[in-house]
Scaffold this motif. Structure first.
Motif, PDB file in Angstrom:
ATOM      1  N   SER A   1      -4.750 -12.902  -5.071  1.00  0.00           N
ATOM      2  CA  SER A   1      -5.553 -13.639  -4.090  1.00  0.00           C
ATOM      3  C   SER A   1      -4.883 -14.967  -3.736  1.00  0.00           C
ATOM      4  O   SER A   1      -5.049 -15.480  -2.630  1.00  0.00           O
ATOM      5  CB  SER A   1      -6.997 -13.804  -4.575  1.00  0.00           C
ATOM      6  OG  SER A   1      -7.074 -14.741  -5.597  1.00  0.00           O
TER       7      SER A   1
ATOM      8  N   ALA B   1       3.575  -7.965   8.824  1.00  0.00           N
ATOM      9  CA  ALA B   1       2.822  -9.042   9.478  1.00  0.00           C
ATOM     10  C   ALA B   1       3.724  -9.771  10.479  1.00  0.00           C
ATOM     11  O   ALA B   1       3.274 -10.169  11.561  1.00  0.00           O
ATOM     12  CB  ALA B   1       2.300 -10.033   8.438  1.00  0.00           C
TER      13      ALA B   1
ATOM     14  N   LYS C   1     -15.163 -22.466   0.929  1.00  0.00           N
ATOM     15  CA  LYS C   1     -13.865 -21.948   1.404  1.00  0.00           C
ATOM     16  C   LYS C   1     -13.863 -20.447   1.633  1.00  0.00           C
ATOM     17  O   LYS C   1     -12.994 -19.935   2.328  1.00  0.00           O
ATOM     18  CB  LYS C   1     -12.775 -22.283   0.386  1.00  0.00           C
ATOM     19  CG  LYS C   1     -12.547 -23.773   0.183  1.00  0.00           C
ATOM     20  CD  LYS C   1     -11.461 -23.960  -0.856  1.00  0.00           C
ATOM     21  CE  LYS C   1     -11.422 -25.364  -1.418  1.00  0.00           C
ATOM     22  NZ  LYS C   1     -10.703 -25.371  -2.705  1.00  0.00           N
TER      23      LYS C   1
ATOM     24  N   HIS D   1      -0.157 -16.979   2.166  1.00  0.00           N
ATOM     25  CA  HIS D   1       0.581 -16.369   3.265  1.00  0.00           C
ATOM     26  C   HIS D   1      -0.318 -15.859   4.385  1.00  0.00           C
ATOM     27  O   HIS D   1       0.171 -15.305   5.376  1.00  0.00           O
ATOM     28  CB  HIS D   1       1.454 -15.219   2.741  1.00  0.00           C
ATOM     29  CG  HIS D   1       2.570 -15.688   1.853  1.00  0.00           C
ATOM     30  ND1 HIS D   1       3.803 -16.037   2.324  1.00  0.00           N
ATOM     31  CD2 HIS D   1       2.604 -15.906   0.518  1.00  0.00           C
ATOM     32  CE1 HIS D   1       4.574 -16.438   1.321  1.00  0.00           C
ATOM     33  NE2 HIS D   1       3.869 -16.365   0.211  1.00  0.00           N
ATOM     34  N   GLY D   2      -1.617 -16.024   4.218  1.00  0.00           N
ATOM     35  CA  GLY D   2      -2.534 -15.568   5.259  1.00  0.00           C
ATOM     36  C   GLY D   2      -2.484 -14.071   5.493  1.00  0.00           C
ATOM     37  O   GLY D   2      -2.552 -13.607   6.629  1.00  0.00           O
ATOM     38  N   ILE D   3      -2.310 -13.304   4.400  1.00  0.00           N
ATOM     39  CA  ILE D   3      -2.265 -11.843   4.532  1.00  0.00           C
ATOM     40  C   ILE D   3      -3.359 -11.228   3.667  1.00  0.00           C
ATOM     41  O   ILE D   3      -4.002 -11.928   2.888  1.00  0.00           O
ATOM     42  CB  ILE D   3      -0.895 -11.276   4.074  1.00  0.00           C
ATOM     43  CG1 ILE D   3      -0.568 -11.782   2.661  1.00  0.00           C
ATOM     44  CG2 ILE D   3       0.187 -11.651   5.057  1.00  0.00           C
ATOM     45  CD1 ILE D   3       0.631 -11.107   2.028  1.00  0.00           C
ATOM     46  N   THR D   4      -3.561  -9.934   3.866  1.00  0.00           N
ATOM     47  CA  THR D   4      -4.514  -9.213   3.016  1.00  0.00           C
ATOM     48  C   THR D   4      -3.761  -8.124   2.267  1.00  0.00           C
ATOM     49  O   THR D   4      -2.996  -7.365   2.866  1.00  0.00           O
ATOM     50  CB  THR D   4      -5.614  -8.563   3.884  1.00  0.00           C
ATOM     51  OG1 THR D   4      -6.230  -9.599   4.659  1.00  0.00           O
ATOM     52  CG2 THR D   4      -6.669  -7.901   3.002  1.00  0.00           C
TER      53      THR D   4
ATOM     54  N   ARG E   1     -12.184 -15.406  -0.888  1.00  0.00           N
ATOM     55  CA  ARG E   1     -10.804 -15.338  -1.352  1.00  0.00           C
ATOM     56  C   ARG E   1     -10.462 -16.467  -2.311  1.00  0.00           C
ATOM     57  O   ARG E   1      -9.448 -16.405  -3.008  1.00  0.00           O
ATOM     58  CB  ARG E   1      -9.846 -15.458  -0.174  1.00  0.00           C
ATOM     59  CG  ARG E   1      -9.601 -14.187   0.552  1.00  0.00           C
ATOM     60  CD  ARG E   1      -8.841 -14.471   1.842  1.00  0.00           C
ATOM     61  NE  ARG E   1      -8.981 -13.355   2.752  1.00  0.00           N
ATOM     62  CZ  ARG E   1      -8.224 -12.272   2.673  1.00  0.00           C
ATOM     63  NH1 ARG E   1      -7.283 -12.195   1.768  1.00  0.00           N
ATOM     64  NH2 ARG E   1      -8.404 -11.276   3.501  1.00  0.00           N
ATOM     65  N   HIS E   2     -11.261 -17.501  -2.313  1.00  0.00           N
ATOM     66  CA  HIS E   2     -10.954 -18.668  -3.137  1.00  0.00           C
ATOM     67  C   HIS E   2     -11.682 -18.662  -4.479  1.00  0.00           C
ATOM     68  O   HIS E   2     -11.573 -19.601  -5.248  1.00  0.00           O
ATOM     69  CB  HIS E   2     -11.278 -19.955  -2.364  1.00  0.00           C
ATOM     70  CG  HIS E   2     -10.369 -20.160  -1.192  1.00  0.00           C
ATOM     71  ND1 HIS E   2      -9.266 -20.978  -1.233  1.00  0.00           N
ATOM     72  CD2 HIS E   2     -10.373 -19.596   0.040  1.00  0.00           C
ATOM     73  CE1 HIS E   2      -8.635 -20.936  -0.070  1.00  0.00           C
ATOM     74  NE2 HIS E   2      -9.288 -20.102   0.720  1.00  0.00           N
TER      75      HIS E   2
ATOM     76  N   GLU F   1      -2.350 -14.035  -1.120  1.00  0.00           N
ATOM     77  CA  GLU F   1      -3.048 -13.807   0.156  1.00  0.00           C
ATOM     78  C   GLU F   1      -3.354 -15.140   0.858  1.00  0.00           C
ATOM     79  O   GLU F   1      -3.126 -15.287   2.057  1.00  0.00           O
ATOM     80  CB  GLU F   1      -4.368 -13.055  -0.092  1.00  0.00           C
ATOM     81  CG  GLU F   1      -4.178 -11.600  -0.494  1.00  0.00           C
ATOM     82  CD  GLU F   1      -5.512 -10.899  -0.732  1.00  0.00           C
ATOM     83  OE1 GLU F   1      -6.449 -11.560  -1.240  1.00  0.00           O
ATOM     84  OE2 GLU F   1      -5.609  -9.703  -0.414  1.00  0.00           O
ATOM     85  N   ARG F   2      -3.869 -16.097   0.062  1.00  0.00           N
ATOM     86  CA  ARG F   2      -4.240 -17.391   0.633  1.00  0.00           C
ATOM     87  C   ARG F   2      -3.012 -18.132   1.150  1.00  0.00           C
ATOM     88  O   ARG F   2      -3.017 -18.696   2.248  1.00  0.00           O
ATOM     89  CB  ARG F   2      -4.956 -18.245  -0.419  1.00  0.00           C
ATOM     90  CG  ARG F   2      -6.439 -18.076  -0.399  1.00  0.00           C
ATOM     91  CD  ARG F   2      -7.070 -18.095  -1.771  1.00  0.00           C
ATOM     92  NE  ARG F   2      -6.666 -19.190  -2.620  1.00  0.00           N
ATOM     93  CZ  ARG F   2      -6.991 -19.273  -3.913  1.00  0.00           C
ATOM     94  NH1 ARG F   2      -7.728 -18.305  -4.466  1.00  0.00           N
ATOM     95  NH2 ARG F   2      -6.600 -20.278  -4.629  1.00  0.00           N
TER      96      ARG F   2
END
Lengths: 409, 87
Positions: free
Chosen positions: B49, B84, A132, B55-58, A135-136, B52-53
């Motif tokens: 993290s 964003a 994945k 919401h698809g942001i960094t 990040r995972h 981030e996952r």
């Protein structure tokens, strides 16, 4: 074990508490009852599907529900073997009658043995990484895999901020860690040390790493048997609480016995064929350290590798020190499998329980070759007074350790 | 994009780092320091993290570690979410 002997007698170090998590018993009393009765805990691997591997047997700790023992906050950050370790440590301290919050932080230390760290946790996070992406991967992977993680987590949990460390020496680690803890108590750098090892890597990644040694048995753990085909790995181990004898007595602790002697050696290089293997020297050093002779030893807890040439070497070393069938020998780890960093610590706990109850637990499922000349305790446990026990352990590629525990009188 | 609420954050913290013992996370924790609630920097990194996952942001590492309270963190994350959206 070098150095000159000083005129002052070095402090005796006693064991005042035990905690055990073993494949044949969760907790000291379950483990000891099963062990004396010859009841083993080896079976088909349950933690993952091992059916496609050359070895599908393991000793797994039964009935362990982490949520019953540990706060939710600890679960996302701990490998299975660290959870076992935290609970084992809790039990050892409780058994010693120690409440860490009543002690000064810097009077309490932790030295554990480790072999591979949190393998199952690491496997899961590496799988997340390649399937994945980064990040995972859990932020807790930063330490949950790490060799020193059990020492660190135990230290944090109980605010044990005295000398802390980790020893990595395969199966010998449990003895080496206890020896290091004994040094710290003798030096006075810590009033109390928690030591030993709890280990386990029953996951496919750990399995492949262990299979590489070529020492895992496809069909059972039969040390000293003509059909010995390797060992069965397991999980679990033991922790011991060590203190100097005098202050332990003063606070009302009831010692199981004392750590009387220790020796550690390396085997010669493979091309050093003119030199003897190191196990006998480790035994000699431990006897010398304890100030006793072979005749004082009531039982030997063998390393029992289950590999023909290693069994032969161990039998030869025991024979060279004690004579043919000169001392009862046992290997109750036939009931648990070999527990890596947890193995020898569990053997020391077992030896102390043998001293307490005057029982030598049996070696199960094996028929020793007469050529080895060992008085191996097979079949049933043997009732006899045990005042002094010698525990042997060997690490992969030639490190040998021997530790002597004696009745505290 | 939907804003992150305190309930979202509670759920994410529990999933990321487990529930805390001495404090009721469902109570009024908006302005309590994370350390007082029982979440350390690693717990927050792990929670970050997961945000981030989801919401698809960094998020910058600094954004996570400099947020002292849930209100700080929600404000900072929601600014990133708003940017964003605008982009």
């Amino acid at each position: 074990m070098t150095g000159t002997k000083t005129a002052t007698k070095r402090a005796e170090v006693v064991v005042t508490g035990l905690g055990v998590t073993a494949p044949n018993g969760l907790g000291t009393s379950d483990y000891w009852a099963a062990t004396c009765a010859g009841v083993g805990g080896i079976g088909p691997v349950g933690r993952f599907d091992a059916s496609g591997y050359p070895t599908a047997l393991a000793g797994e700790v039964p009935g362990f529900v982490p949520e019953d023992h540990l706060a939710s906050r600890l679960l996302p950050q701990t490998d299975h073997m660290t959870r076992l370790a935290l609970v084992t440590a809790d039990w050892a301290l409780a058994d010693a009658g120690v409440r860490p919050d009543e002690w000064s932080d810097y009077d309490l230390g932790v030295v554990t043995a480790s072999s591979a760290g949190g393998f199952e946790f690491g496997q899961r996070e590496l799988q997340a990484l390649w399937s994945k992406g980064g990040r995972h991967v859990s932020a807790y992977q930063s330490f949950a895999w790490f060799y020193a993680v059990n020492t660190g987590q135990i230290s944090i949990r109980h605010s044990m901020r005295g000398p802390c460390g980790v020893v990595v020496s395969d199966h010998a680690g449990g003895l080496d860690a206890v020896a290091q803890a004994r040094r710290q108590v003798r030096r006075g750098t810590s009033r109390l040390m928690l030591s030993g090892g709890v280990d386990g890597a029953v996951c496919s990644w750990g399995w492949v790493a262990q299979l590489a040694s070529q020492r895992l048995s496809p069909d059972g753990y039969r040390p000293f048997d003509a059909t010995a085909s390797g060992y069965v790995p397991g999980e679990g181990g033991a922790f011991l609480v060590l203190e100097a004898a005098e202050p332990a007595r003063e606070r009302g602790a009831r010692p199981y016995g004392r750590i009387a002697g220790y020796g550690s050696t390396f085997d010669p290089r493979p091309d050093g064929r003119d030199r003897e293997p190191g196990l006998k020297r480790a035994i000699d050093l431990a006897l010398d350290d304890a100030g006793i002779t072979p005749a004082d030893v009531d039982v030997v807890f063998a390393d029992a590798a289950g590999v023909r040439e290693l069994d032969a070497a161990e039998a030869a070393a025991i024979g060279a020190v004690f004579g043919r069938r000169g001392v009862p020998v046992t290997a109750p780890q036939t009931m648990t499998g070999r527990l890596y960093a947890g193995a020898a610590a569990l053997q020391v706990a077992c030896a102390l329980l043998a001293i307490r109850d005057g029982i030598v637990p049996p070696t199960t499922g094996t028929d020793p070759m007469p050529e080895y000349g060992l008085d191996l305790v097979v079949g049933e446990a043997r009732r006899r007074p045990v005042r002094t026990a010698l525990v042997l352990a060997r690490g992969y590629d030639g490190n040998n350790s021997a530790l002597i525990v004696r009745e505290e009188v | 994009m939907a804003q992150l609420t305190i309930d979202d954050l509670r759920r994410i913290l529990r999933e990321a780092a487990g529930d805390v013992q001495d404090i009721d996370l469902d109570g009024d924790v908006m302005d309590l320091e994370f350390e007082a609630i029982g979440y350390d920097s690693l717990a927050l990194l792990e929670a970050g993290s997961r945000i981030e996952r989801a919401h698809g942001i960094t998020l910058d590492d600094g954004l996570i570690t400099e947020a002292a309270t849930p209100r700080d963190l929600l404000t900072a994350v929601n600014e990133v979410l708003a940017e964003a959206d605008a982009a």
